[in-house]
Design an enzyme around this catalytic site. Structure first.
Site, short mmCIF file in Angstrom:
data_model
loop_
_atom_site.label_atom_id
_atom_site.label_comp_id
_atom_site.label_asym_id
_atom_site.label_seq_id
_atom_site.Cartn_x
_atom_site.Cartn_y
_atom_site.Cartn_z
N SER A 71 30.37 47.09 46.13
CA SER A 71 31.13 47.80 46.51
C SER A 71 31.35 48.61 46.18
O SER A 71 32.28 49.41 46.92
CB SER A 71 32.58 46.56 45.16
OG SER A 71 32.10 47.32 43.69
N ASN A 83 25.19 45.10 60.14
CA ASN A 83 25.67 43.23 60.18
C ASN A 83 25.95 42.74 59.22
O ASN A 83 26.84 41.60 59.27
CB ASN A 83 23.56 42.53 60.26
CG ASN A 83 23.10 42.42 58.87
OD1 ASN A 83 23.93 43.26 58.05
ND2 ASN A 83 22.79 41.40 59.05
N ASP A 89 16.62 32.64 55.30
CA ASP A 89 16.63 32.04 54.58
C ASP A 89 15.22 31.45 54.22
O ASP A 89 14.56 33.11 54.07
CB ASP A 89 16.81 30.92 56.25
CG ASP A 89 15.40 31.15 57.53
OD1 ASP A 89 14.07 31.25 57.21
OD2 ASP A 89 15.74 30.99 58.63
N TYR A 92 11.24 33.05 56.06
CA TYR A 92 11.24 34.34 55.27
C TYR A 92 10.55 34.37 54.13
O TYR A 92 11.50 34.89 52.92
CB TYR A 92 12.20 35.42 55.57
CG TYR A 92 12.05 36.72 55.99
CD1 TYR A 92 11.03 36.75 57.26
CD2 TYR A 92 12.09 37.52 55.50
CE1 TYR A 92 10.73 37.95 57.16
CE2 TYR A 92 12.38 38.67 54.91
CZ TYR A 92 11.23 39.34 56.26
OH TYR A 92 11.22 40.34 56.64
N PHE A 100 15.29 43.74 54.08
CA PHE A 100 15.39 45.42 53.87
C PHE A 100 17.11 44.70 53.75
O PHE A 100 17.52 43.84 54.28
CB PHE A 100 15.02 45.49 55.53
CG PHE A 100 13.76 46.05 55.35
CD1 PHE A 100 13.62 47.48 55.07
CD2 PHE A 100 12.74 45.10 55.42
CE1 PHE A 100 12.21 47.75 55.05
CE2 PHE A 100 11.49 45.52 55.77
CZ PHE A 100 10.81 46.93 55.22
#
Length: 151
Positions: A71, A83, A89, A92, A100
């Site tokens: 926040s 993004n 998931d 990875y 990152f």
């Protein structure tokens, strides 16, 4: 994968640096876990960077991580996550699959190693769903978009 507690999961984690604090779960305070910058980053207004978070993890089967800014991230650093929310998931999980934070600088800023810049939590995958088309939902209308009022 499961630890001794039935409500606890054990996650294998690899650190890419010893310059960041180890991840901790603060029970009773928040179920989001802070992530830290693994290197110093200097950005000019309008510049983009993939900020290394210094960790890779093997998430439990059937789970994914949701990564979002803290926040205070915008107030402290003037960056936004490009993004909006990152989803990582369980596939990875290789030795070089460092996490990152994709960030866009809204002002000139400096982020230092070990600064807390984002947070994550793990969630179970969505169950398989199917859709049944109907002519009417037979439920009361709430009043349209933004209908819960102003605070």
């Amino acid at each position: 994968m499961n630890s001794s507690s039935t409500n606890s999961l054990e996650i294998s984690i690899k650190y890419f640096t010893d310059k960041i604090d180890k991840l901790t779960y603060i029970n009773g305070v928040s179920d989001w876990i802070d992530l830290r910058a693994a290197s110093d980053i200097r950005l000019k207004k309008g510049e983009f960077a993939l900020i290394p978070l210094g960790v890779a993890m093997k998430l439990p089967e059937g789970y994914e991580a949701h990564v979002v800014p803290r926040s205070s991230t915008y107030k402290n650093f003037g960056i936004i996550q490009t993004n909006s929310m990152g989803v990582i998931d369980e596939s990875y999980c290789g030795d070089n699959d460092q996490w990152f934070m994709p960030a866009l600088a809204m002002r000139d800023t400096v982020i230092h190693v070990n600064d807390r810049i984002c947070q994550f939590r793990i969630m179970k995958h969505q169950p398989v769903v199917s859709f049944s088309e109907v002519k009417e939902l037979l439920q009361p209308d709430r009043g349209g978009h933004g209908s819960t009022g102003r605070a």
